[in-house]
Design a protein around this motif. Sequence first.
Motif, PDB file in Angstrom:
ATOM      1  N   GLU A   1     -33.169 -45.136   9.862  1.00 22.08           N
ATOM      2  CA  GLU A   1     -33.612 -44.700  10.566  1.00 22.08           C
ATOM      3  C   GLU A   1     -32.833 -43.145  10.410  1.00 22.08           C
ATOM      4  O   GLU A   1     -31.366 -42.410  10.293  1.00 22.08           O
ATOM      5  CB  GLU A   1     -33.882 -45.470  12.144  1.00 22.08           C
ATOM      6  CG  GLU A   1     -34.276 -44.759  13.148  1.00 22.08           C
ATOM      7  CD  GLU A   1     -35.656 -43.489  12.942  1.00 22.08           C
ATOM      8  OE1 GLU A   1     -36.260 -44.597  12.337  1.00 22.08           O
ATOM      9  OE2 GLU A   1     -36.083 -42.942  12.849  1.00 22.08           O
ATOM     10  N   ILE A   2     -33.782 -42.042  11.038  1.00 22.85           N
ATOM     11  CA  ILE A   2     -33.070 -40.586  10.774  1.00 22.85           C
ATOM     12  C   ILE A   2     -32.631 -40.465  12.427  1.00 22.85           C
ATOM     13  O   ILE A   2     -32.281 -39.317  12.239  1.00 22.85           O
ATOM     14  CB  ILE A   2     -33.792 -39.705  10.116  1.00 22.85           C
ATOM     15  CG1 ILE A   2     -33.274 -38.743   9.468  1.00 22.85           C
ATOM     16  CG2 ILE A   2     -35.122 -39.200  10.806  1.00 22.85           C
ATOM     17  CD1 ILE A   2     -34.084 -37.360   8.433  1.00 22.85           C
TER      18      ILE A   2
ATOM     19  N   ASP B   1     -40.081 -36.952   9.328  1.00 26.59           N
ATOM     20  CA  ASP B   1     -41.117 -36.901   8.553  1.00 26.59           C
ATOM     21  C   ASP B   1     -42.159 -37.648   9.276  1.00 26.59           C
ATOM     22  O   ASP B   1     -43.086 -37.031   8.826  1.00 26.59           O
ATOM     23  CB  ASP B   1     -41.117 -37.425   6.609  1.00 26.59           C
ATOM     24  CG  ASP B   1     -39.834 -36.644   6.131  1.00 26.59           C
ATOM     25  OD1 ASP B   1     -40.147 -35.516   5.771  1.00 26.59           O
ATOM     26  OD2 ASP B   1     -38.854 -37.609   6.097  1.00 26.59           O
ATOM     27  N   ILE B   2     -42.060 -38.251   9.967  1.00 22.60           N
ATOM     28  CA  ILE B   2     -43.358 -38.747  10.724  1.00 22.60           C
ATOM     29  C   ILE B   2     -42.732 -39.138  11.807  1.00 22.60           C
ATOM     30  O   ILE B   2     -41.435 -39.601  12.213  1.00 22.60           O
ATOM     31  CB  ILE B   2     -44.130 -39.690   9.997  1.00 22.60           C
ATOM     32  CG1 ILE B   2     -45.063 -40.588  10.959  1.00 22.60           C
ATOM     33  CG2 ILE B   2     -43.306 -40.449   9.145  1.00 22.60           C
ATOM     34  CD1 ILE B   2     -46.091 -41.793  10.001  1.00 22.60           C
TER      35      ILE B   2
ATOM     36  N   VAL C   1     -43.955 -44.905  15.663  1.00 22.19           N
ATOM     37  CA  VAL C   1     -45.060 -45.471  15.974  1.00 22.19           C
ATOM     38  C   VAL C   1     -44.568 -46.887  15.671  1.00 22.19           C
ATOM     39  O   VAL C   1     -44.101 -46.540  14.618  1.00 22.19           O
ATOM     40  CB  VAL C   1     -46.567 -45.252  15.789  1.00 22.19           C
ATOM     41  CG1 VAL C   1     -46.998 -46.029  15.851  1.00 22.19           C
ATOM     42  CG2 VAL C   1     -46.420 -43.349  15.418  1.00 22.19           C
TER      43      VAL C   1
ATOM     44  N   ASP D   1     -35.970 -51.816   5.749  1.00 28.58           N
ATOM     45  CA  ASP D   1     -37.157 -51.272   6.247  1.00 28.58           C
ATOM     46  C   ASP D   1     -36.878 -49.445   6.517  1.00 28.58           C
ATOM     47  O   ASP D   1     -35.845 -48.936   7.088  1.00 28.58           O
ATOM     48  CB  ASP D   1     -37.262 -51.107   7.821  1.00 28.58           C
ATOM     49  CG  ASP D   1     -38.846 -50.814   8.187  1.00 28.58           C
ATOM     50  OD1 ASP D   1     -39.865 -50.197   7.830  1.00 28.58           O
ATOM     51  OD2 ASP D   1     -38.932 -50.619   9.241  1.00 28.58           O
TER      52      ASP D   1
ATOM     53  N   TYR E   1     -43.824 -47.707   6.908  1.00 28.83           N
ATOM     54  CA  TYR E   1     -44.568 -47.247   8.199  1.00 28.83           C
ATOM     55  C   TYR E   1     -44.544 -46.131   8.090  1.00 28.83           C
ATOM     56  O   TYR E   1     -44.014 -45.434   8.772  1.00 28.83           O
ATOM     57  CB  TYR E   1     -45.153 -48.179   9.412  1.00 28.83           C
ATOM     58  CG  TYR E   1     -46.181 -47.670   9.555  1.00 28.83           C
ATOM     59  CD1 TYR E   1     -47.043 -46.413   9.668  1.00 28.83           C
ATOM     60  CD2 TYR E   1     -46.199 -48.410  11.272  1.00 28.83           C
ATOM     61  CE1 TYR E   1     -47.841 -46.074  10.959  1.00 28.83           C
ATOM     62  CE2 TYR E   1     -46.946 -47.416  12.806  1.00 28.83           C
ATOM     63  CZ  TYR E   1     -48.260 -47.293  11.784  1.00 28.83           C
ATOM     64  OH  TYR E   1     -49.020 -46.376  12.762  1.00 28.83           O
TER      65      TYR E   1
ATOM     66  N   THR F   1     -45.113 -50.389  14.930  1.00 28.27           N
ATOM     67  CA  THR F   1     -45.906 -51.759  14.343  1.00 28.27           C
ATOM     68  C   THR F   1     -46.248 -52.488  15.620  1.00 28.27           C
ATOM     69  O   THR F   1     -45.392 -53.006  15.343  1.00 28.27           O
ATOM     70  CB  THR F   1     -45.067 -52.021  12.682  1.00 28.27           C
ATOM     71  OG1 THR F   1     -45.055 -51.550  11.848  1.00 28.27           O
ATOM     72  CG2 THR F   1     -46.310 -53.893  12.398  1.00 28.27           C
TER      73      THR F   1
ATOM     74  N   GLY G   1     -36.936 -47.120  12.650  1.00 29.58           N
ATOM     75  CA  GLY G   1     -37.623 -46.565  14.331  1.00 29.58           C
ATOM     76  C   GLY G   1     -37.238 -47.642  14.902  1.00 29.58           C
ATOM     77  O   GLY G   1     -35.745 -47.768  14.910  1.00 29.58           O
TER      78      GLY G   1
ATOM     79  N   GLY H   1     -37.233 -45.507   7.450  1.00 28.96           N
ATOM     80  CA  GLY H   1     -38.017 -45.532   8.669  1.00 28.96           C
ATOM     81  C   GLY H   1     -38.223 -46.398   9.746  1.00 28.96           C
ATOM     82  O   GLY H   1     -39.382 -47.137   9.572  1.00 28.96           O
TER      83      GLY H   1
ATOM     84  N   GLN I   1     -29.301 -42.371   8.263  1.00 32.54           N
ATOM     85  CA  GLN I   1     -29.396 -42.001   7.394  1.00 32.54           C
ATOM     86  C   GLN I   1     -31.070 -41.279   6.567  1.00 32.54           C
ATOM     87  O   GLN I   1     -31.896 -41.542   7.283  1.00 32.54           O
ATOM     88  CB  GLN I   1     -29.220 -42.869   6.313  1.00 32.54           C
ATOM     89  CG  GLN I   1     -28.698 -42.522   4.725  1.00 32.54           C
ATOM     90  CD  GLN I   1     -28.725 -43.842   3.842  1.00 32.54           C
ATOM     91  OE1 GLN I   1     -27.188 -44.182   4.438  1.00 32.54           O
ATOM     92  NE2 GLN I   1     -29.084 -44.671   3.383  1.00 32.54           N
ATOM     93  N   ASP I   2     -31.615 -40.606   6.033  1.00 33.56           N
ATOM     94  CA  ASP I   2     -32.548 -39.761   5.655  1.00 33.56           C
ATOM     95  C   ASP I   2     -32.949 -40.527   4.824  1.00 33.56           C
ATOM     96  O   ASP I   2     -32.136 -41.488   3.585  1.00 33.56           O
ATOM     97  CB  ASP I   2     -31.950 -38.906   4.852  1.00 33.56           C
ATOM     98  CG  ASP I   2     -32.925 -37.699   4.425  1.00 33.56           C
ATOM     99  OD1 ASP I   2     -34.897 -38.449   4.385  1.00 33.56           O
ATOM    100  OD2 ASP I   2     -33.757 -36.720   4.608  1.00 33.56           O
ATOM    101  N   LEU I   3     -34.423 -41.400   4.657  1.00 21.81           N
ATOM    102  CA  LEU I   3     -34.839 -42.339   3.560  1.00 21.81           C
ATOM    103  C   LEU I   3     -34.754 -42.501   2.305  1.00 21.81           C
ATOM    104  O   LEU I   3     -34.402 -42.918   1.162  1.00 21.81           O
ATOM    105  CB  LEU I   3     -35.878 -42.943   4.100  1.00 21.81           C
ATOM    106  CG  LEU I   3     -37.148 -41.947   3.994  1.00 21.81           C
ATOM    107  CD1 LEU I   3     -37.983 -42.339   2.330  1.00 21.81           C
ATOM    108  CD2 LEU I   3     -37.919 -42.382   5.315  1.00 21.81           C
TER     109      LEU I   3
HETATM  110  C1  LIG Z   1     -44.333 -44.875  11.773  1.00 27.33           C
HETATM  111  S1  LIG Z   1     -42.394 -45.224  12.403  1.00 27.33           S
HETATM  112  C2  LIG Z   1     -42.498 -46.833  11.790  1.00 27.33           C
HETATM  113  C3  LIG Z   1     -40.897 -47.200  12.592  1.00 27.33           C
HETATM  114  C4  LIG Z   1     -40.821 -48.703  11.928  1.00 27.33           C
HETATM  115  N1  LIG Z   1     -40.664 -49.032  10.090  1.00 27.33           N
HETATM  116  C5  LIG Z   1     -42.123 -49.869  12.849  1.00 27.33           C
HETATM  117  O1  LIG Z   1     -43.205 -49.708  11.585  1.00 27.33           O
HETATM  118  O2  LIG Z   1     -42.472 -50.151  13.634  1.00 27.33           O
HETATM  119  C6  LIG Z   1     -41.348 -43.899  11.697  1.00 27.33           C
HETATM  120  C7  LIG Z   1     -40.118 -44.042  11.130  1.00 27.33           C
HETATM  121  O3  LIG Z   1     -39.527 -43.324  10.347  1.00 27.33           O
HETATM  122  C8  LIG Z   1     -38.626 -42.757  11.102  1.00 27.33           C
HETATM  123  N2  LIG Z   1     -38.131 -41.942   9.943  1.00 27.33           N
HETATM  124  C9  LIG Z   1     -39.206 -40.161   9.430  1.00 27.33           C
HETATM  125  N3  LIG Z   1     -38.475 -39.934   8.487  1.00 27.33           N
HETATM  126  C10 LIG Z   1     -37.810 -39.941   8.132  1.00 27.33           C
HETATM  127  C11 LIG Z   1     -36.711 -39.720   6.747  1.00 27.33           C
HETATM  128  N4  LIG Z   1     -37.219 -39.360   6.402  1.00 27.33           N
HETATM  129  N5  LIG Z   1     -35.250 -40.653   6.776  1.00 27.33           N
HETATM  130  C12 LIG Z   1     -35.470 -42.029   7.781  1.00 27.33           C
HETATM  131  N6  LIG Z   1     -36.640 -42.578   8.913  1.00 27.33           N
HETATM  132  C13 LIG Z   1     -37.500 -41.084   9.187  1.00 27.33           C
HETATM  133  C14 LIG Z   1     -39.219 -41.810  12.053  1.00 27.33           C
HETATM  134  O4  LIG Z   1     -38.278 -41.158  13.127  1.00 27.33           O
HETATM  135  C15 LIG Z   1     -39.813 -43.362  12.894  1.00 27.33           C
HETATM  136  O5  LIG Z   1     -38.875 -43.977  13.201  1.00 27.33           O
END
Ligand SMILES: C[S@@+](CC[C@H](N)C(=O)[O-])C[C@H]1O[C@@H](n2cnc3c(N)ncnc32)[C@H](O)[C@@H]1O
Length: 115
Positions: free
Chosen positions: A64-65, A12-13, A16, A40, A107, A18, A44, A42, A91-93
Motif C-alpha cells: 500500500e502506498i 494511482d487510484i 475504496v 494484495d 482492486y 471491497t 487499502g 494496493g 511500498q509502490d505496487l
Molecule cells: C480500490 S482500493 C482497494 C483496496 C483493497 N485492495 C480492497 O480491495 O479493499 C486501491 C488501493 O490501492 C492503493 N494504491 C494506489 N496506487 C498504488 C500504488 N502505486 N502502489 C500501492 N498502492 C497503491 C490505494 O491507496 C488504495 O488503498
Amino acid sequence: MAGCQTRLRGPDILFVATPDAVGLEMLRLARVTAEDLVYDLGSGDGRLVIDAARVFGARGVGVEIEPQLVQQSRENALKAGVADRARFLWQDLFETDVHAVTVVTLYLRDDVKLK
Ligand SMILES: C[S@@+](CC[C@H](N)C(=O)[O-])C[C@H]1O[C@@H](n2cnc3c(N)ncnc32)[C@H](O)[C@@H]1O
C-alpha cells in the motif's frame, strides 16, 4: 505513519474498500489454503490480506502506498489476531517483487491493471 521520513508518489487510484463478502468470495474462488502466500497490490485497510490469514490460514502481504492505510492495516491485523501471518509494506505496487507469490488480488482501475 510514525517514523516515516520520506513520501512515495501519490496513489494511482484512491481507496475504496471491497465489501467483506465479495473479498471472501474472491479468496474462495482462488482456492486459497494455508499453503498460499497471498499479495494484495494496493491493499487499502488490509481486509483481503487479513481475511486470507484469518479465514483461510494463508500468509499474506499487503502492499500500500498510503502510509496511514499501512498503519491502519497493521492495527487491524493485530486486532484480528493474525499479525504473525499478515504483513503490510509501505511500498509502490509497481516496485513489488511477486515471484514467490501464489495468489495476487487486485482492486484497481483497468488502466492501472494494464500498466
Ligand atoms: C480500490 S482500493 C482497494 C483496496 C483493497 N485492495 C480492497 O480491495 O479493499 C486501491 C488501493 O490501492 C492503493 N494504491 C494506489 N496506487 C498504488 C500504488 N502505486 N502502489 C500501492 N498502492 C497503491 C490505494 O491507496 C488504495 O488503498
